[in-house]
Structures are given as structure tokens and as C-alpha cells.
Scaffold this motif. Structure first.
Motif, PDB file in Angstrom:
ATOM      1  N   ASN A 106      41.133  80.547  30.845  1.00  0.00           N
ATOM      2  CA  ASN A 106      42.556  80.635  31.009  1.00  0.00           C
ATOM      3  C   ASN A 106      43.432  79.548  30.370  1.00  0.00           C
ATOM      4  O   ASN A 106      44.354  79.712  29.827  1.00  0.00           O
ATOM      5  N   ASP A 107      42.841  78.260  30.703  1.00  0.00           N
ATOM      6  CA  ASP A 107      43.558  76.974  30.340  1.00  0.00           C
ATOM      7  C   ASP A 107      43.634  76.769  28.902  1.00  0.00           C
ATOM      8  O   ASP A 107      44.601  76.493  28.473  1.00  0.00           O
ATOM      9  N   MET A 108      42.694  77.163  28.158  1.00  0.00           N
ATOM     10  CA  MET A 108      42.484  77.186  26.765  1.00  0.00           C
ATOM     11  C   MET A 108      43.442  78.255  26.169  1.00  0.00           C
ATOM     12  O   MET A 108      44.260  78.241  25.381  1.00  0.00           O
ATOM     13  N   ARG A 109      43.781  79.420  26.852  1.00  0.00           N
ATOM     14  CA  ARG A 109      44.489  80.335  26.542  1.00  0.00           C
ATOM     15  C   ARG A 109      45.898  79.809  26.510  1.00  0.00           C
ATOM     16  O   ARG A 109      46.675  79.940  25.771  1.00  0.00           O
ATOM     17  N   SER A 110      46.251  79.247  27.563  1.00  0.00           N
ATOM     18  CA  SER A 110      47.853  78.694  27.957  1.00  0.00           C
ATOM     19  C   SER A 110      48.152  77.574  26.737  1.00  0.00           C
ATOM     20  O   SER A 110      49.204  77.385  26.150  1.00  0.00           O
ATOM     21  N   GLU A 111      47.047  76.794  26.427  1.00  0.00           N
ATOM     22  CA  GLU A 111      47.310  75.643  25.540  1.00  0.00           C
ATOM     23  C   GLU A 111      47.485  76.230  24.229  1.00  0.00           C
ATOM     24  O   GLU A 111      48.068  75.739  23.402  1.00  0.00           O
ATOM     25  N   THR A 112      46.580  77.409  23.875  1.00  0.00           N
ATOM     26  CA  THR A 112      46.871  77.988  22.607  1.00  0.00           C
ATOM     27  C   THR A 112      48.081  78.532  22.434  1.00  0.00           C
ATOM     28  O   THR A 112      48.705  78.502  21.184  1.00  0.00           O
ATOM     29  N   LEU A 113      48.231  79.422  23.519  1.00  0.00           N
ATOM     30  CA  LEU A 113      49.630  80.101  23.227  1.00  0.00           C
ATOM     31  C   LEU A 113      50.769  79.035  23.278  1.00  0.00           C
ATOM     32  O   LEU A 113      51.984  79.369  22.431  1.00  0.00           O
ATOM     33  N   LYS A 114      50.782  78.006  23.735  1.00  0.00           N
ATOM     34  CA  LYS A 114      51.802  76.973  23.679  1.00  0.00           C
ATOM     35  C   LYS A 114      51.875  76.468  22.401  1.00  0.00           C
ATOM     36  O   LYS A 114      53.027  76.241  21.632  1.00  0.00           O
ATOM     37  N   MET A 115      50.820  76.172  21.708  1.00  0.00           N
ATOM     38  CA  MET A 115      50.736  75.783  20.070  1.00  0.00           C
ATOM     39  C   MET A 115      51.364  76.793  19.446  1.00  0.00           C
ATOM     40  O   MET A 115      52.139  76.652  18.613  1.00  0.00           O
ATOM     41  N   LEU A 116      51.155  78.082  19.566  1.00  0.00           N
ATOM     42  CA  LEU A 116      51.677  79.127  18.809  1.00  0.00           C
ATOM     43  C   LEU A 116      53.037  79.165  18.980  1.00  0.00           C
ATOM     44  O   LEU A 116      53.908  79.275  17.897  1.00  0.00           O
ATOM     45  N   TYR A 117      53.445  79.333  20.055  1.00  0.00           N
ATOM     46  CA  TYR A 117      55.032  79.238  20.597  1.00  0.00           C
ATOM     47  C   TYR A 117      55.618  78.093  19.945  1.00  0.00           C
ATOM     48  O   TYR A 117      56.813  78.366  19.285  1.00  0.00           O
ATOM     49  N   ASP A 118      55.034  77.056  19.850  1.00  0.00           N
ATOM     50  CA  ASP A 118      55.676  75.779  19.235  1.00  0.00           C
ATOM     51  C   ASP A 118      55.805  75.871  17.698  1.00  0.00           C
ATOM     52  O   ASP A 118      57.029  75.590  17.114  1.00  0.00           O
ATOM     53  N   TYR A 119      54.964  76.554  16.874  1.00  0.00           N
ATOM     54  CA  TYR A 119      55.107  76.700  15.645  1.00  0.00           C
ATOM     55  C   TYR A 119      55.462  77.777  15.222  1.00  0.00           C
ATOM     56  O   TYR A 119      56.344  78.076  14.017  1.00  0.00           O
ATOM     57  N   SER A 161      59.213  82.861  17.512  1.00  0.00           N
ATOM     58  CA  SER A 161      59.225  84.472  17.536  1.00  0.00           C
ATOM     59  C   SER A 161      57.994  85.288  18.056  1.00  0.00           C
ATOM     60  O   SER A 161      57.912  86.243  18.413  1.00  0.00           O
ATOM     61  N   ALA A 162      56.751  84.501  18.207  1.00  0.00           N
ATOM     62  CA  ALA A 162      55.370  85.025  18.309  1.00  0.00           C
ATOM     63  C   ALA A 162      55.543  85.191  19.995  1.00  0.00           C
ATOM     64  O   ALA A 162      54.724  86.228  20.503  1.00  0.00           O
ATOM     65  N   SER A 163      56.331  84.682  20.686  1.00  0.00           N
ATOM     66  CA  SER A 163      56.436  84.997  22.200  1.00  0.00           C
ATOM     67  C   SER A 163      56.913  86.334  22.419  1.00  0.00           C
ATOM     68  O   SER A 163      56.209  87.169  23.046  1.00  0.00           O
ATOM     69  N   ALA A 164      57.992  86.863  21.617  1.00  0.00           N
ATOM     70  CA  ALA A 164      58.480  88.275  21.856  1.00  0.00           C
ATOM     71  C   ALA A 164      57.446  89.191  21.170  1.00  0.00           C
ATOM     72  O   ALA A 164      57.185  90.398  21.923  1.00  0.00           O
ATOM     73  N   GLN A 165      56.854  88.812  20.066  1.00  0.00           N
ATOM     74  CA  GLN A 165      55.880  89.693  19.437  1.00  0.00           C
ATOM     75  C   GLN A 165      54.694  89.882  20.355  1.00  0.00           C
ATOM     76  O   GLN A 165      54.157  90.982  20.572  1.00  0.00           O
ATOM     77  N   LEU A 166      54.058  89.011  21.201  1.00  0.00           N
ATOM     78  CA  LEU A 166      52.922  89.239  22.046  1.00  0.00           C
ATOM     79  C   LEU A 166      53.591  90.012  23.283  1.00  0.00           C
ATOM     80  O   LEU A 166      52.668  90.763  23.714  1.00  0.00           O
ATOM     81  N   SER A 167      54.737  89.827  23.840  1.00  0.00           N
ATOM     82  CA  SER A 167      54.961  90.531  25.012  1.00  0.00           C
ATOM     83  C   SER A 167      55.253  91.987  24.625  1.00  0.00           C
ATOM     84  O   SER A 167      55.296  92.777  25.746  1.00  0.00           O
ATOM     85  N   GLU A 168      55.740  92.467  23.555  1.00  0.00           N
ATOM     86  CA  GLU A 168      55.846  93.660  23.041  1.00  0.00           C
ATOM     87  C   GLU A 168      54.476  94.370  22.435  1.00  0.00           C
ATOM     88  O   GLU A 168      54.660  95.726  22.331  1.00  0.00           O
ATOM     89  N   ASP A 221      48.764  95.805  18.142  1.00  0.00           N
ATOM     90  CA  ASP A 221      50.155  96.735  18.041  1.00  0.00           C
ATOM     91  C   ASP A 221      49.689  98.020  18.706  1.00  0.00           C
ATOM     92  O   ASP A 221      50.667  98.637  18.766  1.00  0.00           O
ATOM     93  N   ASN A 222      48.344  98.576  18.781  1.00  0.00           N
ATOM     94  CA  ASN A 222      48.304  99.860  19.110  1.00  0.00           C
ATOM     95  C   ASN A 222      46.809  99.864  20.170  1.00  0.00           C
ATOM     96  O   ASN A 222      46.301  99.021  20.077  1.00  0.00           O
ATOM     97  N   ARG A 223      47.090 100.861  21.015  1.00  0.00           N
ATOM     98  CA  ARG A 223      45.875 100.828  21.948  1.00  0.00           C
ATOM     99  C   ARG A 223      44.658 101.128  21.230  1.00  0.00           C
ATOM    100  O   ARG A 223      43.584 100.794  21.867  1.00  0.00           O
ATOM    101  N   ARG A 224      44.415 102.003  20.455  1.00  0.00           N
ATOM    102  CA  ARG A 224      43.213 102.284  19.931  1.00  0.00           C
ATOM    103  C   ARG A 224      42.396 101.224  19.413  1.00  0.00           C
ATOM    104  O   ARG A 224      41.313 100.845  19.477  1.00  0.00           O
ATOM    105  N   THR A 225      43.240 100.269  18.669  1.00  0.00           N
ATOM    106  CA  THR A 225      42.663  99.072  18.106  1.00  0.00           C
ATOM    107  C   THR A 225      42.191  97.978  19.300  1.00  0.00           C
ATOM    108  O   THR A 225      41.107  97.506  19.274  1.00  0.00           O
ATOM    109  N   GLY A 232      46.640  97.474  12.724  1.00  0.00           N
ATOM    110  CA  GLY A 232      47.726  97.027  13.642  1.00  0.00           C
ATOM    111  C   GLY A 232      47.418  95.966  14.368  1.00  0.00           C
ATOM    112  O   GLY A 232      47.651  95.800  15.664  1.00  0.00           O
ATOM    113  N   ILE A 233      47.044  94.978  13.815  1.00  0.00           N
ATOM    114  CA  ILE A 233      46.931  93.673  14.244  1.00  0.00           C
ATOM    115  C   ILE A 233      47.588  92.622  13.446  1.00  0.00           C
ATOM    116  O   ILE A 233      47.679  92.750  12.260  1.00  0.00           O
TER     117      ILE A 233
END
Length: 180
Positions: free
Chosen positions: A26-39, A42-49, A109-113, A151-152
Motif C-alpha cells: 500500500n505504501d508503494m501504491r501511495s508513492e506511485t500514485l503521488k508520482m503519477l499525479y505530480d507528472y 488529470s490522472a487523479s480524475a481518470q482513476l476516480s472515474e 475503464d470497464n468491468r469485464r477487463t 479499455g485500459i
């Protein structure tokens, strides 16, 4: 240097208890998402949707014609709120030399995938890249690919490493029964 690193065993988790090991992922996930959002803010909204997303850490090594890698990660289902802890391993053939420590974020982007990824987890890709990074030296690489048929969206960060490669690589993802 290459002999021990190129044929790296499965990643070592910090902690012995299940909760400690999950915390490490989970710590690795948090660090990675922070890097993504820094770069890419708009990825924050993409992930939440999205239906869900996965975050993986992988060490990949290339020695002449053989490419191998192993890693770990977690898939988050935005609809249920559930996390599924997973492992990964890859092997390939192609020309290359080097070691690459990278993180990947896969947006579904979709449940099946998403369900298919958790249940089957297989990916087969062709890959060509050149990256140079060591600690704070060099440029951190962020690359993104979109596969509209599946859808990824995949974002990949080079964490540390030096690599020049062109490989045809298969990657297997599977549920980590010890962490779920």
C-alpha cells in the motif's frame, strides 16, 4: 554486478505479518500514485472515474538475449472498494542489456477487463525502450499507452536503472494468496 541482479528472485517484502506486508504494498501504491499525479494531474480524475486500477512495482533485467522480471502490486476496485494483492513475473527474448526498476499504473475503464485481469492476468507485449536513472540523477521516465480495445490505460515510471532493450515479453499476473 549483473550476475545477482539479472536473475532476481521474487521481491522481498518488508515485515513478516500479513498486515505489515500489505502495508508495504500500500505504501508503494501511495508513492506511485503521488508520482503519477505530480507528472499528470488529470490522472487523479481518470482513476476516480474508472472501474478500478492496479499499481505494480517490478524489477526487470536484460542480459543479451534474455529478459526477466518479477514484482508485486495491488488492484483496487473503485465500485466495491476492495483491494486484490497480486504478483507478477515476466520473461522475454530480445536484444538488451541492463536493469530497470519500474512502477506501472493500469487504469481499467470497464468491468469485464478488470475482472479478466484479476482472474486471468496475462499480458503479452512487444517493448522497446531506453531509460537512464540512478537516484536523483537522470530523467525519470513517464510513459503512457492506451489500449481502447481492452479499455485500459497504462502509465509506466522508471524508478532506477539503466537499460536499452527491444524485447518480446510475456508477463503473468496472479493473485497473491498469502496477502489476500
Amino acid at each position: 554486478m549483473f550476475s545477482s541482479a539479472c536473475f532476481q528472485a521474487a521481491p522481498v517484502f518488508r515485515g513478516k505479518a500479513k498486515a505489515e506486508r500489505q502495508g508495504y504494498v500500500n505504501d508503494m501504491r501511495s508513492e506511485t500514485l503521488k508520482m503519477l499525479y505530480d507528472y499528470k494531474p488529470s490522472a487523479s480524475a481518470q482513476l476516480s472515474e474508472a472501474v478500478g486500477y492496479a499499481v505494480f512495482s517490478n524489477i526487470n533485467s536484460n542480459l543479451l538475449l534474455l529478459s526477466t522480471g518479477s514484482g508485486y502490486g495491488v488492484v483496487h476496485d473503485n465500485q466495491s472498494g476492495e483491494d486484490t494483492y497480486m504478483r507478477m513475473a515476466s520473461a522475454g527474448i530480445g536484444i538488451g542489456l541492463g536493469i530497470k526498476d519500474f512502477r506501472a499504473v493500469i487504469v481499467f475503464d470497464n468491468r469485464r477487463t478488470l475482472d479478466s485481469f484479476i482472474e486471468n492476468g496475462w499480458d503479452f507485449t512487444g517493448q522497446a525502450d531506453a531509460a537512464a536513472k540512478s537516484g536523483d540523477k537522470g530523467g525519470e521516465l513517464l510513459s503512457g499507452t492506451v489500449n481502447t480495445d481492452l479499455g485500459i490505460t497504462v502509465y509506466q515510471f522508471t524508478e532506477n536503472g539503466l537499460v536499452a532493450q527491444a524485447t518480446l515479453q510475456g508477463t503473468k499476473y496472479w493473485i497473491d494468496k498469502k496477502l489476500n
